[in-house]
Design a protein around this motif. Structure first.
Motif, short mmCIF file in Angstrom:
data_model
loop_
_atom_site.label_atom_id
_atom_site.label_comp_id
_atom_site.label_asym_id
_atom_site.label_seq_id
_atom_site.Cartn_x
_atom_site.Cartn_y
_atom_site.Cartn_z
N ALA A 128 0.81 -1.31 -0.06
CA ALA A 128 0.03 0.12 -0.01
C ALA A 128 0.98 1.30 -0.06
CB ALA A 128 -1.07 -0.03 1.24
N MET A 129 0.26 2.46 -0.28
CA MET A 129 1.12 3.57 -0.15
C MET A 129 0.97 3.81 1.34
SD MET A 129 1.58 4.41 -3.38
CE MET A 129 2.19 6.30 -3.12
N VAL A 130 2.25 4.63 1.39
CA VAL A 130 2.40 5.00 2.68
C VAL A 130 1.79 6.46 2.92
CG1 VAL A 130 4.25 5.75 4.42
CG2 VAL A 130 4.70 3.99 2.92
N HIS A 131 1.03 6.76 4.03
CA HIS A 131 0.31 8.06 4.15
C HIS A 131 0.90 8.44 5.39
CE1 HIS A 131 -2.32 7.38 0.71
NE2 HIS A 131 -2.63 6.16 1.07
N HIS A 132 1.30 9.69 5.44
CA HIS A 132 1.76 10.38 6.90
C HIS A 132 0.37 11.17 7.01
CE1 HIS A 132 5.46 8.49 6.86
NE2 HIS A 132 5.59 9.09 5.52
N GLY A 133 -0.15 11.39 8.30
CA GLY A 133 -1.03 12.09 8.76
C GLY A 133 -0.51 13.73 8.92
N ARG A 134 -1.47 14.67 8.67
CA ARG A 134 -0.91 15.77 9.08
C ARG A 134 -1.61 16.37 10.14
NH1 ARG A 134 1.01 19.05 3.99
NH2 ARG A 134 1.68 17.26 2.45
N ARG A 135 -0.72 16.82 11.15
CA ARG A 135 -1.40 17.26 12.43
C ARG A 135 -0.74 18.58 12.73
NH1 ARG A 135 0.16 12.35 16.55
NH2 ARG A 135 1.11 14.40 17.40
N SER A 136 -1.55 19.27 13.31
CA SER A 136 -1.04 20.63 13.81
C SER A 136 -0.84 20.74 15.14
CB SER A 136 -2.11 21.63 13.22
OG SER A 136 -1.54 23.10 13.83
N PHE A 137 0.37 21.06 15.71
CA PHE A 137 0.36 21.38 17.21
C PHE A 137 -0.59 22.48 17.61
CE2 PHE A 137 2.84 23.41 20.57
CZ PHE A 137 2.58 22.24 21.56
N LEU A 138 -0.55 23.52 16.72
CA LEU A 138 -1.72 24.61 17.16
C LEU A 138 -3.14 24.13 17.34
CD1 LEU A 138 0.00 27.53 15.48
CD2 LEU A 138 0.40 26.95 17.77
N LYS A 139 -3.42 23.38 16.38
CA LYS A 139 -4.80 22.70 16.28
C LYS A 139 -5.15 21.82 17.56
CE LYS A 139 -7.44 21.64 12.49
NZ LYS A 139 -7.55 21.13 11.27
N GLU A 140 -4.26 21.06 17.77
CA GLU A 140 -4.30 20.15 19.02
C GLU A 140 -4.30 20.86 20.36
OE1 GLU A 140 -1.01 17.27 19.34
OE2 GLU A 140 -1.56 16.63 17.49
N LEU A 141 -3.89 22.13 20.71
CA LEU A 141 -3.97 22.96 21.56
C LEU A 141 -4.98 23.92 21.75
CD1 LEU A 141 -0.04 23.73 22.23
CD2 LEU A 141 -1.52 22.16 23.33
N TRP A 152 -5.24 26.44 19.68
CA TRP A 152 -4.82 27.75 19.61
C TRP A 152 -5.03 28.37 18.37
CZ3 TRP A 152 0.93 27.64 21.91
CH2 TRP A 152 0.69 27.51 23.21
N PRO A 153 -5.32 29.89 18.05
CA PRO A 153 -5.40 30.25 16.73
C PRO A 153 -3.94 29.94 15.93
CG PRO A 153 -5.09 31.95 18.25
CD PRO A 153 -5.17 30.78 18.90
N HIS A 154 -3.99 30.08 14.45
CA HIS A 154 -2.90 29.78 13.67
C HIS A 154 -1.87 31.01 13.85
CE1 HIS A 154 -3.34 26.03 11.47
NE2 HIS A 154 -4.79 26.47 11.29
N GLN A 155 -2.45 32.04 14.15
CA GLN A 155 -1.53 33.29 14.36
C GLN A 155 -0.59 33.19 15.62
OE1 GLN A 155 -4.84 33.72 14.08
NE2 GLN A 155 -5.13 34.16 11.83
N ALA A 156 -0.76 32.24 16.37
CA ALA A 156 0.01 32.21 17.92
C ALA A 156 1.22 31.83 17.37
CB ALA A 156 -0.95 31.08 18.65
#
Length: 119
Positions: free
Chosen positions: A100-113, A115-119
């Motif tokens: 199968a193809m290797v898929h890497h998930g895209r996570r955002s540290f700011l989204k997990e906390l 916080w807004p993207h401008q932080a």
């Protein structure tokens, strides 16, 4: 500059001879003590050398037979220079990823906390 001063100093040959004798005596004493302290290493090394020679003989006797995977006929190489790299990956039957193809998930540290993207 220190080397120039050293060269001009007189050499004490007797002192240098005493230092040399001390080194020779230390080597001699250590050579007598070494088999008692570390002699087991020579036996282990001889055993390792025997095993290594046996493995070399076995490896040089006959290479292992590996079944060749049938890839099938390759499509012709494209004529453009930009398409030469990766031309085989465009065809699914020539793809290197068999499972199968290797898929890497895209996570955002700011989204997990939260916080807004401008932080």
């Amino acid at each position: 500059m220190a080397e120039a001063q050293r060269a001009s100093e007189p050499v004490n040959f007797v002192h240098q001879d005493e230092i040399w004798k001390a080194h020779v005596n230390a080597e001699k004493d250590l050579a007598e003590v070494w088999p008692k302290k570390w002699g087991f290493l020579s036996e282990v090394y001889k055993e390792y050398e025997r095993e290594s020679n046996n493995l070399k003989k076995a490896a040089s006797a006959e290479p292992p037979k590996r079944p060749l995977t049938p890839v099938g006929p390759s499509p012709p190489v494209p004529r453009t220079s930009q398409a030469v790299i990766g031309w085989r990956s465009a065809h699914s039957h020539l793809c290197l990823e068999r499972s199968a193809m290797v898929h890497h998930g895209r996570r955002s540290f700011l989204k997990e906390l939260g916080w807004p993207h401008q932080a």
